[in-house]
Design a protein around this motif. Structure first.
Motif, PDB file in Angstrom:
ATOM      1  N   ASP A  88       9.008 116.903  66.313  1.00 46.20           N
ATOM      2  CA  ASP A  88       9.391 115.540  65.555  1.00 46.20           C
ATOM      3  C   ASP A  88      10.395 114.538  66.375  1.00 46.20           C
ATOM      4  O   ASP A  88      10.385 113.380  66.425  1.00 46.20           O
ATOM      5  N   ARG A  89      11.312 115.171  67.287  1.00 46.67           N
ATOM      6  CA  ARG A  89      12.100 114.553  68.330  1.00 46.67           C
ATOM      7  C   ARG A  89      11.192 113.744  69.264  1.00 46.67           C
ATOM      8  O   ARG A  89      11.473 112.542  69.275  1.00 46.67           O
ATOM      9  N   MET A  90      10.007 114.247  69.734  1.00 44.43           N
ATOM     10  CA  MET A  90       9.337 113.712  70.782  1.00 44.43           C
ATOM     11  C   MET A  90       8.520 112.322  70.190  1.00 44.43           C
ATOM     12  O   MET A  90       8.264 111.369  70.729  1.00 44.43           O
ATOM     13  N   LYS A  91       7.967 112.464  68.994  1.00 47.77           N
ATOM     14  CA  LYS A  91       7.450 111.641  68.001  1.00 47.77           C
ATOM     15  C   LYS A  91       8.297 110.447  67.928  1.00 47.77           C
ATOM     16  O   LYS A  91       7.921 109.415  67.975  1.00 47.77           O
ATOM     17  N   TYR A  92       9.556 110.757  67.570  1.00 50.87           N
ATOM     18  CA  TYR A  92      10.786 109.362  67.413  1.00 50.87           C
ATOM     19  C   TYR A  92      11.057 108.851  68.742  1.00 50.87           C
ATOM     20  O   TYR A  92      10.971 107.642  68.518  1.00 50.87           O
ATOM     21  N   ILE A  93      11.076 109.582  69.575  1.00 43.97           N
ATOM     22  CA  ILE A  93      11.130 108.875  71.268  1.00 43.97           C
ATOM     23  C   ILE A  93      10.131 108.083  71.342  1.00 43.97           C
ATOM     24  O   ILE A  93      10.120 106.935  71.756  1.00 43.97           O
ATOM     25  N   LEU A  94       8.781 108.485  71.276  1.00 48.06           N
ATOM     26  CA  LEU A  94       7.459 107.562  71.394  1.00 48.06           C
ATOM     27  C   LEU A  94       7.758 106.379  70.363  1.00 48.06           C
ATOM     28  O   LEU A  94       7.438 105.348  70.603  1.00 48.06           O
ATOM     29  N   LEU A  95       7.853 106.699  69.137  1.00 42.28           N
ATOM     30  CA  LEU A  95       7.760 105.453  68.252  1.00 42.28           C
ATOM     31  C   LEU A  95       9.005 104.445  68.428  1.00 42.28           C
ATOM     32  O   LEU A  95       8.608 103.077  68.415  1.00 42.28           O
ATOM     33  N   SER A  96      10.311 104.833  68.684  1.00 43.31           N
ATOM     34  CA  SER A  96      11.214 104.049  68.874  1.00 43.31           C
ATOM     35  C   SER A  96      11.117 103.310  70.250  1.00 43.31           C
ATOM     36  O   SER A  96      11.551 102.108  70.140  1.00 43.31           O
ATOM     37  N   ALA A 121       9.448 112.923  76.991  1.00 44.35           N
ATOM     38  CA  ALA A 121       8.347 113.088  75.970  1.00 44.35           C
ATOM     39  C   ALA A 121       7.039 112.859  76.777  1.00 44.35           C
ATOM     40  O   ALA A 121       5.992 113.795  76.179  1.00 44.35           O
ATOM     41  N   ALA A 122       6.856 112.451  78.051  1.00 44.27           N
ATOM     42  CA  ALA A 122       5.717 112.399  78.786  1.00 44.27           C
ATOM     43  C   ALA A 122       5.373 113.916  79.182  1.00 44.27           C
ATOM     44  O   ALA A 122       3.933 114.255  78.940  1.00 44.27           O
ATOM     45  N   ALA A 123       6.271 114.423  79.279  1.00 42.64           N
ATOM     46  CA  ALA A 123       5.973 116.014  79.919  1.00 42.64           C
ATOM     47  C   ALA A 123       5.566 116.674  78.626  1.00 42.64           C
ATOM     48  O   ALA A 123       5.020 117.631  78.683  1.00 42.64           O
ATOM     49  N   TYR A 124       6.249 116.515  77.572  1.00 41.95           N
ATOM     50  CA  TYR A 124       5.803 117.160  76.291  1.00 41.95           C
ATOM     51  C   TYR A 124       4.281 117.119  75.920  1.00 41.95           C
ATOM     52  O   TYR A 124       3.523 117.847  75.554  1.00 41.95           O
ATOM     53  N   TYR A 125       4.016 115.704  75.826  1.00 47.70           N
ATOM     54  CA  TYR A 125       2.660 115.291  75.336  1.00 47.70           C
ATOM     55  C   TYR A 125       1.434 115.814  76.391  1.00 47.70           C
ATOM     56  O   TYR A 125       0.607 115.513  76.282  1.00 47.70           O
ATOM     57  N   ASP A 126       1.952 116.189  77.791  1.00 48.29           N
ATOM     58  CA  ASP A 126       0.858 116.490  78.816  1.00 48.29           C
ATOM     59  C   ASP A 126       0.156 117.868  78.118  1.00 48.29           C
ATOM     60  O   ASP A 126      -0.926 118.162  78.647  1.00 48.29           O
ATOM     61  N   HIS A 127       0.966 118.622  77.150  1.00 50.46           N
ATOM     62  CA  HIS A 127       0.381 119.956  76.875  1.00 50.46           C
ATOM     63  C   HIS A 127       0.568 119.948  75.189  1.00 50.46           C
ATOM     64  O   HIS A 127       0.051 120.919  74.798  1.00 50.46           O
TER      65      HIS A 127
END
Length: 546
Positions: free
Chosen positions: A26-34, A54-60
């Motif tokens: 949820d925190r990564m999604k918040y960073i992406l949306l904001s 966020a980019a490192a998280y969404y890599d996997h």
């Protein structure tokens, strides 16, 4: 998000204190949306730390769209931070992500391509920028995003004009304005026309420049308003109305855009110097020098980052080279052979995939254009008449006579087909009248006279001919560009002359080319536009029918 980014941003700011205790997803999604909301609201990005996480998280984790957006937004952050090289790398990573594309991913690809093009363009690398603007237009068409389509067409026009293809560049500007107007994007229409006025002025087409400037009046946002004032100033300066030019240049001095201020102050300094008011000229020149120094420092930061990124790549390559030298000769030869083999396979695969994609795209464009033409064709009229006859036979049958609901349905279908036939016949009659007007026009007769006397036509003659043919044949040049976006100025002129019925020998005189050269161009265009091999005469027939 697309329609109301400001409302989304306000809501996300309210949730900021609560998101700290949320799970990582949820925190990564918040960073992406904001970050996306900030970007759409033109809020400057001061740091890359959150988006890097966020980019490192969404890599996997997450979806392909989230991964693509994270790298795209990282590129936007680096652009704000003036890290040009890092921005290019991030935008490219967004484009390289493979997934089953849809409207959302096509939109991100269109924007990433556009920003890469702009990054190159601001470095003065217009030839490197142009392919990315074509990509942006391609992806925007797939995403059906009309605003990005307009920006991409505008940027293609700007790049072509700057590289010396003046008429083709202006054609793309006119096409961008046409799309904006037809899709109800009034602010974009004004913006494109206002910018096009500068290129009309450079081309000494002052009547068109003034018309474009008048269309551009009414811009409200500062990003477009103050450059529009500079355009008015340039126009009045070109036609030697210096007092009016001074008024508009002074209006533009309220801008916060350093590029607008640089151009306005330099123009004012030159005008006052010509008026021998050296005190005023020196004052504006001092201000212009200060602004130019600021811009130079900014561009220097961008260039330093780009050089740093390139140096890092070179350093990695050097380390790899040293490692390879430590291996045995046989292993080195084997690695080189294997790498060369893989590269050849990849290149062949990439080439074949691109060829297939180009073929499919061209086929889709042809289907779209031909579908519109078939709606008004004689064949359609004949098909409708056959259907009407069949419906009449059904109405007269005893089985239908006893079924009032079925009878009414058939009657309505017959009336619909009759109405469509009346529309097609009216369109044919209208087309006949327009063609008669064309063949009796002064410009039409002028071209035939030039062909007879072996004269070359001017740029203005061809511009007027394109406007006249577009009026008679429903935007013929725009439809041709849609079928083949890479058509050049000479090819377009040959198509215009074919459209008014000139023979190849007559065309060769007007465009100053040999008969064999004209034949080769027609054969080449037949394949590029219609995906067919054939004789030049067959291409002429297709153009006459278009």
């Amino acid at each position: 998000m697309e329609a109301r980014p400001d409302s989304v941003r306000t809501l996300l700011l309210r949730l900021q204190s609560k998101i700290e205790d949320a799970n990582r997803a949820d925190r990564m999604k918040y960073i992406l949306l904001s970050t996306e909301a900030d970007d759409k609201c033109f809020v400057n990005h001061p740091s890359d730390s959150a988006m890097l996480e966020a980019a490192a998280y969404y890599d996997h984790n997450g979806t392909s769209l989230q991964r693509m957006k994270s790298y795209y937004l990282l590129g936007r952050i680096y652009s704000d931070m003036q890290f040009t090289g890092e921005a290019l790398n991030s935008f490219r990573k967004a484009l390289e992500i493979e997934c089953k594309d849809d409207t959302a991913t096509y939109t991100v690809r269109a924007r990433a391509s556009n920003h890469i093009g702009h990054t190159y363009m601001y470095q003065g690398l217009y030839s490197d920028a142009l392919p990315y603007f074509y990509k942006s237009y391609y992806f925007a068409k797939l995403a059906k995003n009309k605003s990005i389509v307009v920006f991409a067409l505008r940027d293609i026009g700007r790049s072509l004009y700057t590289q010396g293809q003046t008429r083709k560049g202006l054609t793309y500007y006119e096409y961008a304005a046409s799309v904006a107007r037809k899709t109800g994007q009034n602010a974009l229409y004004k913006m494109v026309m206002g910018e096009a006025s500068n290129y009309y002025q450079k081309n000494r087409e002052y009547r068109q420049a003034k018309r474009a400037l008048i269309v551009g009046n009414g811009l409200s946002d500062a990003g477009n308003l103050y450059p529009h004032y500079v355009s008015w100033g340039n126009y009045y300066r070109e036609i030697n109305k210096m007092d009016s030019a001074i008024v508009f240049y002074n209006k533009s001095l309220e801008s916060k855009n350093p590029y607008v201020l640089r151009d306005a102050t330099l123009s004012l300094a030159q005008i006052y110097a010509d008026k021998r008011n050296y005190k005023q000229a020196f004052s504006f020149l001092e201000r212009q020098t200060s602004i130019a120094d600021t811009l130079t420092r900014k561009e220097s930061i961008n260039n330093e980052n780009l050089i740093k990124v390139l140096n890092n790549k070179l350093q990695v390559e050097e380390e790899n080279r040293l490692l390879k030298e430590k291996t045995s000769t046989l292993r080195l030869i084997g690695a080189v052979v294997a790498a060369a083999f893989i590269i050849i396979i990849l290149l062949v695969f990439h080439y074949l995939r691109n060829k297939k994609l180009q073929y499919l795209n061209q086929e889709e464009r042809l289907k779209r254009v031909m579908s519109v033409m078939e709606q008004n064709s004689r064949q359609k009229l004949q098909e409708n008449n056959e259907k009407i006859k069949m419906l009449r036979d059904q109405l007269s049958s005893s089985q239908v006579q006893n079924d009032n609901l079925h009878k009414r349905f058939i009657q309505l279908e017959k009336e619909s087909l009759q109405g469509e036939n009346r529309r097609i016949e009216a369109e044919h009659e209208r087309q006949t009248i327009l063609q008669q007007r064309l063949s009796s026009s002064d410009l039409y007769l002028k071209f035939y006279q030039m062909a007879k006397s072996h004269q070359k036509a001017s740029n203005d003659d061809f511009r007027q001919l394109a406007e006249l043919i577009d009026e008679v044949y429903d935007n013929f040049t725009h439809r041709l560009i849609e079928l083949y976006p890479f058509i050049n100025e000479k090819e377009m002129r040959i198509c215009l002359l074919i459209k008014i019925g000139l023979a190849p020998t007559q065309i060769s005189d007007i465009v100053c080319s040999s008969n064999s050269g004209i034949s080769m161009i027609r054969q080449r265009l037949y394949m590029k536009i219609f995906q067919l091999k054939g004789k030049p005469d067959e291409f002429d027939k297709k153009i006459m029918d278009l």
